[in-house]
Design an enzyme around this catalytic site. Structure first.
Site, PDB file in Angstrom:
ATOM      1  N   GLU A  64       7.560  -6.375   0.843  1.00 37.89           N
ATOM      2  CA  GLU A  64       6.845  -6.951   2.005  1.00 37.89           C
ATOM      3  C   GLU A  64       5.519  -7.988   1.427  1.00 37.89           C
ATOM      4  O   GLU A  64       4.510  -8.391   2.315  1.00 37.89           O
ATOM      5  CB  GLU A  64       5.308  -5.305   1.156  1.00 37.89           C
ATOM      6  CG  GLU A  64       6.341  -4.014   1.837  1.00 37.89           C
ATOM      7  CD  GLU A  64       5.903  -3.693   3.378  1.00 37.89           C
ATOM      8  OE1 GLU A  64       4.996  -4.458   4.419  1.00 37.89           O
ATOM      9  OE2 GLU A  64       5.910  -2.322   3.791  1.00 37.89           O
ATOM     10  N   TYR A 110     -15.781   1.884  -5.733  1.00 39.56           N
ATOM     11  CA  TYR A 110     -16.500   2.230  -5.504  1.00 39.56           C
ATOM     12  C   TYR A 110     -17.665   2.018  -7.215  1.00 39.56           C
ATOM     13  O   TYR A 110     -18.539   2.441  -6.772  1.00 39.56           O
ATOM     14  CB  TYR A 110     -16.962   3.233  -5.594  1.00 39.56           C
ATOM     15  CG  TYR A 110     -15.633   3.702  -4.418  1.00 39.56           C
ATOM     16  CD1 TYR A 110     -15.749   2.739  -2.967  1.00 39.56           C
ATOM     17  CD2 TYR A 110     -13.653   3.346  -4.260  1.00 39.56           C
ATOM     18  CE1 TYR A 110     -15.272   3.554  -1.880  1.00 39.56           C
ATOM     19  CE2 TYR A 110     -13.064   3.642  -2.864  1.00 39.56           C
ATOM     20  CZ  TYR A 110     -13.313   4.001  -2.124  1.00 39.56           C
ATOM     21  OH  TYR A 110     -13.040   3.939  -0.846  1.00 39.56           O
ATOM     22  N   ARG A 117     -10.120  10.012   2.213  1.00 40.53           N
ATOM     23  CA  ARG A 117     -10.397  10.435   3.856  1.00 40.53           C
ATOM     24  C   ARG A 117     -11.681  11.386   3.915  1.00 40.53           C
ATOM     25  O   ARG A 117     -10.956  11.986   5.521  1.00 40.53           O
ATOM     26  CB  ARG A 117      -8.895  11.198   3.468  1.00 40.53           C
ATOM     27  CG  ARG A 117      -7.575  10.187   4.180  1.00 40.53           C
ATOM     28  CD  ARG A 117      -6.640  10.318   3.674  1.00 40.53           C
ATOM     29  NE  ARG A 117      -5.509  10.254   3.782  1.00 40.53           N
ATOM     30  CZ  ARG A 117      -4.116   9.823   3.564  1.00 40.53           C
ATOM     31  NH1 ARG A 117      -3.896  11.500   3.240  1.00 40.53           N
ATOM     32  NH2 ARG A 117      -3.398   8.816   3.122  1.00 40.53           N
ATOM     33  N   LYS A 133       1.449  10.318   5.844  1.00 38.73           N
ATOM     34  CA  LYS A 133       1.464   8.571   6.301  1.00 38.73           C
ATOM     35  C   LYS A 133       2.900   7.869   5.931  1.00 38.73           C
ATOM     36  O   LYS A 133       3.021   6.815   5.869  1.00 38.73           O
ATOM     37  CB  LYS A 133       0.421   8.028   5.504  1.00 38.73           C
ATOM     38  CG  LYS A 133      -1.096   8.190   5.913  1.00 38.73           C
ATOM     39  CD  LYS A 133      -2.879   7.786   5.771  1.00 38.73           C
ATOM     40  CE  LYS A 133      -3.283   8.144   6.784  1.00 38.73           C
ATOM     41  NZ  LYS A 133      -4.268   6.747   7.080  1.00 38.73           N
ATOM     42  N   LYS A 173       0.597  -1.668  -0.107  1.00 46.19           N
ATOM     43  CA  LYS A 173      -0.273   0.155  -0.088  1.00 46.19           C
ATOM     44  C   LYS A 173       0.863   0.905   0.230  1.00 46.19           C
ATOM     45  O   LYS A 173       1.928   0.865   0.950  1.00 46.19           O
ATOM     46  CB  LYS A 173      -0.483  -0.499   0.958  1.00 46.19           C
ATOM     47  CG  LYS A 173      -1.910   1.315   1.352  1.00 46.19           C
ATOM     48  CD  LYS A 173      -3.433   1.388   2.431  1.00 46.19           C
ATOM     49  CE  LYS A 173      -3.693   2.436   1.770  1.00 46.19           C
ATOM     50  NZ  LYS A 173      -4.306   2.130   3.470  1.00 46.19           N
ATOM     51  N   SER A 212     -10.365   5.782  -3.653  1.00 51.60           N
ATOM     52  CA  SER A 212     -11.254   7.317  -3.756  1.00 51.60           C
ATOM     53  C   SER A 212     -11.186   7.970  -5.581  1.00 51.60           C
ATOM     54  O   SER A 212     -11.979   9.076  -5.717  1.00 51.60           O
ATOM     55  CB  SER A 212     -11.283   7.662  -3.055  1.00 51.60           C
ATOM     56  OG  SER A 212     -10.433   8.562  -2.414  1.00 51.60           O
ATOM     57  N   LYS A 227      -2.625  -1.297  -3.175  1.00 48.70           N
ATOM     58  CA  LYS A 227      -2.982  -0.246  -3.656  1.00 48.70           C
ATOM     59  C   LYS A 227      -2.383   0.798  -4.088  1.00 48.70           C
ATOM     60  O   LYS A 227      -1.429   1.023  -3.284  1.00 48.70           O
ATOM     61  CB  LYS A 227      -3.833  -0.335  -2.123  1.00 48.70           C
ATOM     62  CG  LYS A 227      -4.602   1.215  -2.115  1.00 48.70           C
ATOM     63  CD  LYS A 227      -5.345   0.716  -0.519  1.00 48.70           C
ATOM     64  CE  LYS A 227      -6.189   1.944  -0.187  1.00 48.70           C
ATOM     65  NZ  LYS A 227      -6.804   1.773   0.931  1.00 48.70           N
TER      66      LYS A 227
HETATM   67  C1  PBG Z   1      -7.050   3.839   6.038  1.00 42.96           C
HETATM   68  C2  PBG Z   1      -7.309   3.401   4.446  1.00 42.96           C
HETATM   69  C3  PBG Z   1      -7.707   4.550   3.595  1.00 42.96           C
HETATM   70  C4  PBG Z   1      -8.219   3.947   2.784  1.00 42.96           C
HETATM   71  C5  PBG Z   1      -8.249   2.680   2.349  1.00 42.96           C
HETATM   72  N1  PBG Z   1      -7.618   1.890   3.884  1.00 42.96           N
HETATM   73  C6  PBG Z   1      -7.053   5.648   3.520  1.00 42.96           C
HETATM   74  C7  PBG Z   1      -5.051   5.826   3.860  1.00 42.96           C
HETATM   75  O1  PBG Z   1      -4.441   4.933   3.887  1.00 42.96           O
HETATM   76  O2  PBG Z   1      -5.248   7.413   4.353  1.00 42.96           O
HETATM   77  C8  PBG Z   1      -8.254   4.489   0.996  1.00 42.96           C
HETATM   78  C9  PBG Z   1      -9.043   4.293   0.280  1.00 42.96           C
HETATM   79  C10 PBG Z   1      -9.880   4.980  -0.333  1.00 42.96           C
HETATM   80  O3  PBG Z   1      -9.050   5.745  -1.163  1.00 42.96           O
HETATM   81  O4  PBG Z   1     -10.737   4.457  -1.386  1.00 42.96           O
HETATM   82  N2  PBG Z   1      -6.178   2.785   6.964  1.00 42.96           N
END
Ligand code: PBG
Length: 330
Positions: free
Chosen positions: A239, A319, A206, A223, A196, A280, A254
């Site tokens: 990973e 989505y 978010r 992050k 990720k 998203s 992701k």
């Molecule tokens: C947080 C989490 C995130 C998403 C899924 N779980 C956002 C992040 O890591 O800040 C993102 C999903 C998306 O953008 O559709 N644990």
């Protein structure tokens, strides 16, 4: 000149093209992420994600029935947590009577065959909007793992089928697997977000959960100390191998579309199922362009999801799952 080999021969008609088609997208590939909020009879639009809503539990259950009737067999759950329940430890996430736990129970009751995949991470529960507990200005890996284990057991008790840790702490798959085995949850799976990346494409998500890292000079503003650096590719395999050795059942990569090189590379390397998250920001870009009439919404959805599958995905978190399911039926 005689051209013996002509690629266009197999493209002359739709029926012929369908005979040589390599990738077939079906609703079996989809996991629908859903956002749940407190209250009843509530359905709020998420402005950054046209067509996506936050729903109270009662309406979430109805939505799950509809999704299942469309052939979508798995949901990935996210809670919009009230501000007064957030703290640095994320302890609301293992409240046996919490919104997530109650949502899992309600969906299991109403649609028993639906595969329930709750998100395992502290950020929606954190006053700082981080996936980990903050100690001395840093995200503390091992303290966070202890919290994720408590959350995992609580979600398994509520009836979760597959836990989806999205936090990127080191060693959390091993910690969760060990605790699940010790507590007799031997059939509860782990879909681990293995590769990720720290990505700007999570912005709309978010804002949907009000879970962005807060602006505070004493804590990390992003992050990047736990999510991966997008300049890296080999590190993704490292990973992935670690999470497999710790007991992951499914591996997640992701974001999706800008990262299909990673998906294809991991596909070549491993035989476990691979999940890809069409995140998203990818969804928001497509919707914005479609609303402006710049691209064809329906065709762009089917094309992008098919390409994610072509790259090597077995499961696609998207989505657009509901829309795509309807499109695939017609
Ligand atoms: C947080 C989490 C995130 C998403 C899924 N779980 C956002 C992040 O890591 O800040 C993102 C999903 C998306 O953008 O559709 N644990």
């Amino acid at each position: 000149m005689i051209i013996y080999s002509r690629n266009r021969r197999l493209r002359v008609s739709q029926t012929l093209r369908s005979l040589v088609q390599e990738t077939v997208l079906t609703t079996n590939d989809f996991v629908m992420p859903i956002f749940v909020m407190e209250g009843s009879g509530k359905k709020e639009a998420i402005p950054t994600m046209p067509g996506i809503f936050r729903r109270s539990l009662d309406l979430t259950v109805l939505e799950c029935k509809e999704l299942f009737s469309l052939g979508i067999k798995a949901v990935n759950l996210y809670m919009k947590v009230s501000e007064n329940l957030k703290d640095n430890t994320g302890k609301e996430s293992w409240n046996s009577n919490g919104l997530m736990q109650n949502t899992i129970k309600a969906i299991k009751d109403a649609v028993p065959e639906m595969v329930i995949m709750p998100d395992v991470a502290l950020d929606p529960y954190s006053i700082f909007g981080h996936d980990g507990i903050i100690k001395e200005g840093k995200i503390d890996n091992d303290l966070t793992n202890d919290a994720l284990v408590k959350m995992s057991i609580s979600l398994a008790e509520a009836g979760a089928d597959i836990l989806a840790p999205s936090d990127m702490m080191d060693g959390r798959v091993l910690a969760m697997r060990t605790a699940l085995e010790e507590n007799n949850f031997t059939d509860v799976g782990i879909l681990s977000y293995a590769a990720k990346y720290a990505s700007s494409f999570y912005g709309p998500f978010r804002s949907a959960l009000d879970s962005a890292p807060v602006d505070n000079k004493d804590i990390p503003k992003d992050k990047k100390t736990y999510q991966m650096d997008f300049h890296n590719s080999r590190e993704a395999l490292d990973e992935v191998y670690k999470d497999i050795s710790e007991g992951a059942d499914i591996i997640m990569i992701k974001p999706g579309m800008p990262y299909l090189d990673i998906v294809s590379k991991v596909r070549e390397a491993i035989d476990l199922p691979i999940a890809v998250y069409n995140v998203s920001g990818e969804y928001a870009m497509l919707k914005a362009a479609a609303q402006n009439g710049w691209i064809d919404n329906d065709k762009a959805i089917i094309e992008s999801l098919t390409c994610i599958k072509r790259a090597g995905a077995d499961l696609i978190f998207t989505y657009a799952a509901k829309e795509a399911a309807v499109l695939l039926q017609s």
